[in-house]
Design a protein around this motif. Sequence first.
Motif, mmCIF file in Angstrom:
data_model
loop_
_atom_site.group_PDB
_atom_site.id
_atom_site.type_symbol
_atom_site.label_atom_id
_atom_site.label_comp_id
_atom_site.label_asym_id
_atom_site.label_seq_id
_atom_site.Cartn_x
_atom_site.Cartn_y
_atom_site.Cartn_z
ATOM 1 N N VAL A 49 0.850 -1.195 0.000
ATOM 2 C CA VAL A 49 0.000 0.000 0.000
ATOM 3 C C VAL A 49 0.882 1.240 0.000
ATOM 4 C CG1 VAL A 49 -1.736 1.323 1.268
ATOM 5 C CG2 VAL A 49 -1.895 -1.176 1.178
ATOM 6 N N ASP A 50 1.884 1.239 0.887
ATOM 7 C CA ASP A 50 2.810 2.378 0.955
ATOM 8 C C ASP A 50 3.568 2.539 -0.354
ATOM 9 O OD1 ASP A 50 2.020 2.752 3.572
ATOM 10 O OD2 ASP A 50 3.708 1.654 4.430
ATOM 11 N N GLY A 51 3.964 1.408 -0.953
ATOM 12 C CA GLY A 51 4.695 1.460 -2.215
ATOM 13 C C GLY A 51 3.855 2.025 -3.346
ATOM 14 N N ILE A 52 2.587 1.656 -3.397
ATOM 15 C CA ILE A 52 1.677 2.182 -4.419
ATOM 16 C C ILE A 52 1.565 3.698 -4.296
ATOM 17 C CG2 ILE A 52 -0.755 2.291 -5.089
ATOM 18 C CD1 ILE A 52 -0.868 -0.749 -4.330
ATOM 19 N N LYS A 53 1.380 4.171 -3.078
ATOM 20 C CA LYS A 53 1.269 5.620 -2.866
ATOM 21 C C LYS A 53 2.564 6.331 -3.231
ATOM 22 C CE LYS A 53 -2.169 5.296 0.846
ATOM 23 N NZ LYS A 53 -2.442 5.544 2.287
ATOM 24 N N ARG A 54 3.685 5.722 -2.882
ATOM 25 C CA ARG A 54 4.982 6.320 -3.182
ATOM 26 C C ARG A 54 5.202 6.415 -4.695
ATOM 27 N NH1 ARG A 54 7.383 3.830 0.434
ATOM 28 N NH2 ARG A 54 7.907 1.944 -0.741
ATOM 29 N N ASP A 55 4.845 5.369 -5.415
ATOM 30 C CA ASP A 55 5.025 5.368 -6.865
ATOM 31 C C ASP A 55 4.148 6.414 -7.540
ATOM 32 O OD1 ASP A 55 6.906 3.344 -6.827
ATOM 33 O OD2 ASP A 55 5.463 1.744 -7.171
ATOM 34 N N LEU A 56 2.880 6.485 -7.140
ATOM 35 C CA LEU A 56 1.979 7.463 -7.744
ATOM 36 C C LEU A 56 2.411 8.885 -7.408
ATOM 37 C CD1 LEU A 56 -1.528 5.823 -7.138
ATOM 38 C CD2 LEU A 56 -0.171 5.823 -9.245
ATOM 39 N N ASP A 57 2.871 9.094 -6.181
ATOM 40 C CA ASP A 57 3.330 10.421 -5.776
ATOM 41 C C ASP A 57 4.568 10.827 -6.561
ATOM 42 O OD1 ASP A 57 2.915 12.659 -3.923
ATOM 43 O OD2 ASP A 57 4.872 12.087 -3.126
ATOM 44 N N TRP A 58 5.475 9.870 -6.778
ATOM 45 C CA TRP A 58 6.680 10.134 -7.583
ATOM 46 C C TRP A 58 6.301 10.603 -8.986
ATOM 47 C CZ3 TRP A 58 8.533 6.362 -11.470
ATOM 48 C CH2 TRP A 58 9.723 6.778 -12.089
ATOM 49 N N LEU A 59 5.266 10.030 -9.550
ATOM 50 C CA LEU A 59 4.843 10.388 -10.902
ATOM 51 C C LEU A 59 3.987 11.641 -10.949
ATOM 52 C CD1 LEU A 59 3.958 6.822 -12.201
ATOM 53 C CD2 LEU A 59 5.847 8.258 -13.004
ATOM 54 N N GLY A 60 3.525 12.103 -9.803
ATOM 55 C CA GLY A 60 2.648 13.270 -9.791
ATOM 56 C C GLY A 60 1.202 12.928 -10.046
ATOM 57 N N LEU A 61 0.830 11.654 -9.921
ATOM 58 C CA LEU A 61 -0.563 11.245 -10.098
ATOM 59 C C LEU A 61 -1.254 11.306 -8.734
ATOM 60 C CD1 LEU A 61 -0.156 8.190 -12.520
ATOM 61 C CD2 LEU A 61 -0.357 10.623 -13.057
ATOM 62 N N HIS A 62 -1.560 12.513 -8.315
ATOM 63 C CA HIS A 62 -2.074 12.735 -6.965
ATOM 64 C C HIS A 62 -3.573 12.479 -6.913
ATOM 65 C CE1 HIS A 62 1.860 14.220 -6.080
ATOM 66 N NE2 HIS A 62 1.746 15.230 -6.905
ATOM 67 N N TRP A 63 -3.983 11.683 -5.955
ATOM 68 C CA TRP A 63 -5.380 11.288 -5.808
ATOM 69 C C TRP A 63 -6.127 12.291 -4.949
ATOM 70 C CZ3 TRP A 63 -0.975 8.843 -4.264
ATOM 71 C CH2 TRP A 63 -0.658 8.907 -2.896
ATOM 72 N N ASP A 64 -7.449 12.303 -5.122
ATOM 73 C CA ASP A 64 -8.289 13.202 -4.328
ATOM 74 C C ASP A 64 -8.700 12.572 -3.008
ATOM 75 O OD1 ASP A 64 -8.553 15.473 -6.207
ATOM 76 O OD2 ASP A 64 -9.443 13.945 -7.495
ATOM 77 N N ARG A 65 -8.815 11.259 -3.010
ATOM 78 C CA ARG A 65 -9.094 10.572 -1.747
ATOM 79 C C ARG A 65 -8.723 9.099 -1.897
ATOM 80 N NH1 ARG A 65 -14.787 10.648 -3.549
ATOM 81 N NH2 ARG A 65 -15.709 8.559 -3.334
ATOM 82 N N VAL A 66 -8.519 8.465 -0.750
ATOM 83 C CA VAL A 66 -8.181 7.046 -0.715
ATOM 84 C C VAL A 66 -9.347 6.281 -0.119
ATOM 85 C CG1 VAL A 66 -6.631 5.302 0.224
ATOM 86 C CG2 VAL A 66 -5.717 7.512 -0.485
ATOM 87 N N GLU A 67 -9.690 5.173 -0.750
ATOM 88 C CA GLU A 67 -10.695 4.260 -0.217
ATOM 89 C C GLU A 67 -10.044 2.890 -0.064
ATOM 90 O OE1 GLU A 67 -13.694 5.046 0.679
ATOM 91 O OE2 GLU A 67 -14.156 6.934 -0.360
ATOM 92 N N ARG A 68 -10.453 2.173 0.981
ATOM 93 C CA ARG A 68 -9.935 0.822 1.188
ATOM 94 C C ARG A 68 -11.095 -0.161 1.238
ATOM 95 N NH1 ARG A 68 -4.268 0.828 4.136
ATOM 96 N NH2 ARG A 68 -4.626 -1.389 3.818
ATOM 97 N N GLN A 69 -11.049 -1.156 0.366
ATOM 98 C CA GLN A 69 -12.158 -2.092 0.292
ATOM 99 C C GLN A 69 -12.298 -2.915 1.574
ATOM 100 O OE1 GLN A 69 -11.500 -4.135 -3.507
ATOM 101 N NE2 GLN A 69 -12.908 -2.709 -4.483
ATOM 102 N N SER A 70 -11.202 -3.125 2.281
ATOM 103 C CA SER A 70 -11.274 -3.888 3.532
ATOM 104 C C SER A 70 -12.109 -3.180 4.589
ATOM 105 C CB SER A 70 -9.866 -4.144 4.076
ATOM 106 O OG SER A 70 -9.196 -2.918 4.341
ATOM 107 N N GLU A 71 -12.337 -1.884 4.414
ATOM 108 C CA GLU A 71 -13.137 -1.116 5.360
ATOM 109 C C GLU A 71 -14.599 -1.019 4.936
ATOM 110 O OE1 GLU A 71 -11.110 2.603 5.523
ATOM 111 O OE2 GLU A 71 -9.371 1.796 6.621
#
Length: 444
Positions: A53-75
């Motif tokens: 999960v942390d790696g996914i966020k780090r990769d997207l942030d590195w590319l500048g693909l910033h999300w508006d919100r995070v949802e988790r299906q486990s919740e």
Amino acid sequence: MTTTRFAPSPTGHIHIGNLRTALMNYLIARKADGTFILRIDDTDPERSKEEYVDGIKRDLDWLGLHWDRVERQSERMDRYAAAADQLRDIGRFYEAFETPTELDLKRKKQLNMGKPPVYDRAALALSDAEKDALRADRGEGVWRFKLDQARIEWNDGILGDISIDAASVSDPVLIRGDGQVLYTLASVVDDTEMGVTHVVRGSDHVTNTATQIQIIQALGGAVPSFAHHSLLTGPQGEALSKRLGTLSLRDLREQGVEPMALLSLMARLGSSDPVDLRTEMSQLIDGFDLGRFGAAPTKFDAADLMPLTARHLAGLVLADVAAPIAAAGVPDDMAEQFWAVTRENITTLQDLAGWWAMMRDGADPVIDAEDTEFVAQAIALLPDAPFNDQSWGAWTAAVKEATGRKGRGLFMPLRKALTGQAHGPDMSALMPLLQVVKARNVTG
């Protein structure tokens, strides 16, 4: 409002194929001033890892693909349970108990009879008593969605008009025997409740889309606009799936690939537009048109990323690279001159350290056998450091007069002797940066 989502499973690192899906959904949302959701598909507790999960966020942030919100299906398990109850209430959800071996035998029998290998819905004929007996013997069964066996049609944003006969598709399993909610149900519930308007994903999901459309309709939701991009192949058209593990964004980042080089390639790859290096995300957003992408398999060659990275770096100013230049050890008062000399002679920022080491410590000379005597004679004529932008011209003029050499035969052996390389920056600009040039460094 336009709403898109990227829904990776945190069971590994994002690879180049995942990026294509993420980027297209991101660009659609941003072009419409809409919402881009990062939705973590973590319904599998055994395989999902927080580090991913942390790696996914780090990769997207590195590319500048910033999300508006995070949802988790486990919740959101309660929402999936409610949807399952709704499907049961309307008679579109049923429990089945066949073992994998039994299902395999059924498929083989159907194929031998020339029929499509779809589930035969035998579980629908089970009485309550028979279900109780099977449950006692085998445990909980799987839950299948009962498809309406009619044609499922939609206008795909890339593939055009699609029509699939639901009778040729097995009723999909939405909940496993151990209670795990599968992607098909979770995705439908989330897309419906989160107001997702556009879904772009790989063409391997076309059949999933057909079944999901019926599930969405059964639950009373609005069907999003679907588009299915082509799958990536290797440069020779070979299957890329087996290599995706070596094409993770983490690995590409560690190799020195620049974000805008990667995004520029992936935003155009497979479209009718040529790949054009962009310097800002806004340019990618403005130029993105989903309708310009084709259905044919798309060739991806990781080697294309390095020339794009080099071109991107060559266009940067000192302020953009001050940190890596400082990290390479270049003194602040030499940084501007250093960048001017190296900016068009590096492939990645990782090359900066090598250039500075050569300037600071001297290079291992490269001297061809036939040039040994010539280089020794030339080194004897080398002026003392420090050098300036006139030093190269003055030195080569003196060597030419003393030896009679000229042109490539004069310049190339001297470049290789001082830098250890046959190619590089203009020597007049490089010479003032050379900190150590001694006869022993050059002639050994």
